[in-house]
Design an enzyme around this catalytic site. Sequence first.
Site, PDB file in Angstrom:
ATOM      1  N   ASN A 162       0.824  -1.111   0.138  1.00 46.16           N
ATOM      2  CA  ASN A 162       0.024   0.081   0.044  1.00 46.16           C
ATOM      3  C   ASN A 162       0.830   1.140   0.016  1.00 46.16           C
ATOM      4  O   ASN A 162       1.241   1.705   1.028  1.00 46.16           O
ATOM      5  CB  ASN A 162      -0.784   0.084   1.252  1.00 46.16           C
ATOM      6  CG  ASN A 162      -1.987  -1.260   1.132  1.00 46.16           C
ATOM      7  OD1 ASN A 162      -3.036  -1.043   0.406  1.00 46.16           O
ATOM      8  ND2 ASN A 162      -1.423  -2.159   1.861  1.00 46.16           N
ATOM      9  N   GLU A 163       1.309   1.709  -1.294  1.00 47.42           N
ATOM     10  CA  GLU A 163       1.992   2.922  -1.437  1.00 47.42           C
ATOM     11  C   GLU A 163       1.437   4.210  -1.049  1.00 47.42           C
ATOM     12  O   GLU A 163       0.264   4.517  -0.718  1.00 47.42           O
ATOM     13  CB  GLU A 163       2.669   2.911  -2.846  1.00 47.42           C
ATOM     14  CG  GLU A 163       3.265   1.723  -3.265  1.00 47.42           C
ATOM     15  CD  GLU A 163       4.763   1.598  -2.896  1.00 47.42           C
ATOM     16  OE1 GLU A 163       5.080   2.295  -1.702  1.00 47.42           O
ATOM     17  OE2 GLU A 163       5.471   0.846  -3.195  1.00 47.42           O
ATOM     18  N   PRO A 164       2.426   5.204  -0.699  1.00 44.38           N
ATOM     19  CA  PRO A 164       1.704   6.502  -0.610  1.00 44.38           C
ATOM     20  C   PRO A 164       0.478   6.813  -1.533  1.00 44.38           C
ATOM     21  O   PRO A 164       0.442   6.772  -2.919  1.00 44.38           O
ATOM     22  CB  PRO A 164       2.756   7.601  -1.055  1.00 44.38           C
ATOM     23  CG  PRO A 164       4.142   6.716  -0.669  1.00 44.38           C
ATOM     24  CD  PRO A 164       3.609   5.209  -1.044  1.00 44.38           C
ATOM     25  N   THR A 181      10.253   1.907  -3.673  1.00 46.65           N
ATOM     26  CA  THR A 181      10.238   0.520  -3.591  1.00 46.65           C
ATOM     27  C   THR A 181      10.871  -0.249  -4.428  1.00 46.65           C
ATOM     28  O   THR A 181      11.734  -1.422  -4.121  1.00 46.65           O
ATOM     29  CB  THR A 181       8.645   0.277  -3.342  1.00 46.65           C
ATOM     30  OG1 THR A 181       7.977   1.045  -2.418  1.00 46.65           O
ATOM     31  CG2 THR A 181       8.346  -1.237  -3.034  1.00 46.65           C
TER      32      THR A 181
END
Length: 639
Positions: A162-164, A181
């Site tokens: 769950n990235e920014p 990442t």
Amino acid sequence: MARLNLLEETRYEKLPVTVYSDQKAASVAVAQRIAALIRNKQEAGQHAVLGLATGVTPIRVYAELVRLHKEEGLSFKNVITFNLDEYYPMKPDADQSYVTFMNENLFDHIDIEKANVHIPDGTLAADDVAAFCLEYERQIEELGGLDLQILGIGRTGHIGFNEPGSAPNSGTRLVTLDDLTRRDAARDFGGKQNVPTKAITMGVGTIFKAREIILMAWSAKKAPIIRQAVEGEISSEVPATFLQLSENVEFVLDVDAASQLTRFDTPWLVKDCVWDERLIKKAVIWLSDAVNKPILKLEEEDYNNNGMAQLAVDKGPVYQINIDIFNQIQHTITGWPGGKPGADDSQRPERAEPARKRSIVFSPHPDDDVISMGGTFIRLVDQGHDVHVAYQTSGNTAVWDDDVLRFVEFAIDFKESVGEDVSQMQKTYNDMRQFMIAKLPNQIDTPEIRDVKGFIRKTEAIAGARYAGVPDSNIHFQALPFYETGKTQKNSVGEDDIKLTMELLQKVKPQQVFTAGDFADPHGTHVVCFNIIIESLRRLRETEDWVKDCWVWMYRGAWQEFPTYEIEMAVPLSPAEVIRKRNAIFKHQSQKDRPVFPGDDAREFWVRAEDRNRETAQAYDHLGMAEYAAMEAFVRYHY
């Protein structure tokens, strides 16, 4: 009262945090909690539903669970697992797949039912991913949700993938990976270009529903993002901050990962302190930066308004504190890193005698010596010391394949020019080209290719050391066995690594050892090489008298710098010496421009080094010291 004190200490922290002395102790504690959950569920005749993570962080947790299974009879027959994520696309038998990771680190070593293992499918057709994600959610809900979810945290603040920008109510879905990442995963894939751009991940909302959530983080590399996640405002830009809303979450950290939390980094802001010399120095330097004044201009009002009134009362007057700290910092500055002959050394970082010292600069990779302490390296030679350099590893994983072809082509042309037979070399060259055409990401090179890559790094290191003025007889190549796997994943340290290092130390009998203390190195090689040196010296100290007079100096510079309050020797460099250092770094042509594993810093190594050395000099200048073009910093290690 103790509870009130703890609340005051942790008042900046917006969720529960438990800090352990090291990651081993923390991992064992987490594994014991998982085991207790499994056993409690067994006694109740129920399944234990676990959410599992991958990556370096949980490896020791899984190792302890395997030990508990094999040695203490912990059964996983009642365990159902759901993994957080998987790269997409990804074959399950690929070295980089999370299926492979989980099998190698846990599932192949315990008695879990294979039907109870759930990992996102990286082989799905694109049109089938959405339906798979909905089914993944349904299966978790049908079992009553996750009993326990363990998490790591990425440097973007991601949990799972769950990235920014992820929403707090997001479910399992296909996501696009952040560039940072992908850079962090580059070594596992043989370069960022081979890292998938997408992944299937559980959502923040899915994670949030777990009855218990444990987020683990180890090492100083994670300290900045941990501070944001624990003390920062809730923001989709740092998805881990959403965990502040949970009543069932706990962060489990080692001391390094916790080091930037307020209670550890600036404890005077949250509690009364025991003011030892180190803490006073740290606090005064912090105050100088906070109020933008040189140390000798700090006033009692500055202390009182910035949480340091207790220091002013206990150790004041403040002007005397300022003078003491100013003098301590000033005494770290020396143009004589090997000691100044005949000088009063009572206030100097190094001993005056012997005037001509035997020094070994240990370089984990073949370029760390000139990148990290090239100016000091050259200065030691110029000042007449008997300087040796030891390249601990071959660095043969960090050379581009096309450089191999170029060097072999050169060798073929040279042999032909002097009339030698090149048929065997030509065959080897053709085999290399065919291998490279079919080579998979991160596939182990053939022995011949690894040799050529090692030769390239070796000749560059020789050129750099020669430029610094070191005679060939003092240039040593250890090629420590732990490194020679042909893979980015290295073996554990063995007795041969220590034996080779002990033999070199016995041969030179140095009064000075310089070693990389740059443990932010993303490859982990620096800390491994450091530990080999220290273990070797500790063993030798039991039988060899010279070791008692051997001082160990740690350097940094390739990946980070020591904080100013830790620096014990600062070697200033003139503009001309900065250029000499740069020229020594330029000898490492295979690492120039874009190296194979650049980390997350896009600057070339020589630029990084110059920027850091300039920033160190500026930090000293800001505190009120003399203004220099650059400085290399060192901390003495007591073993």
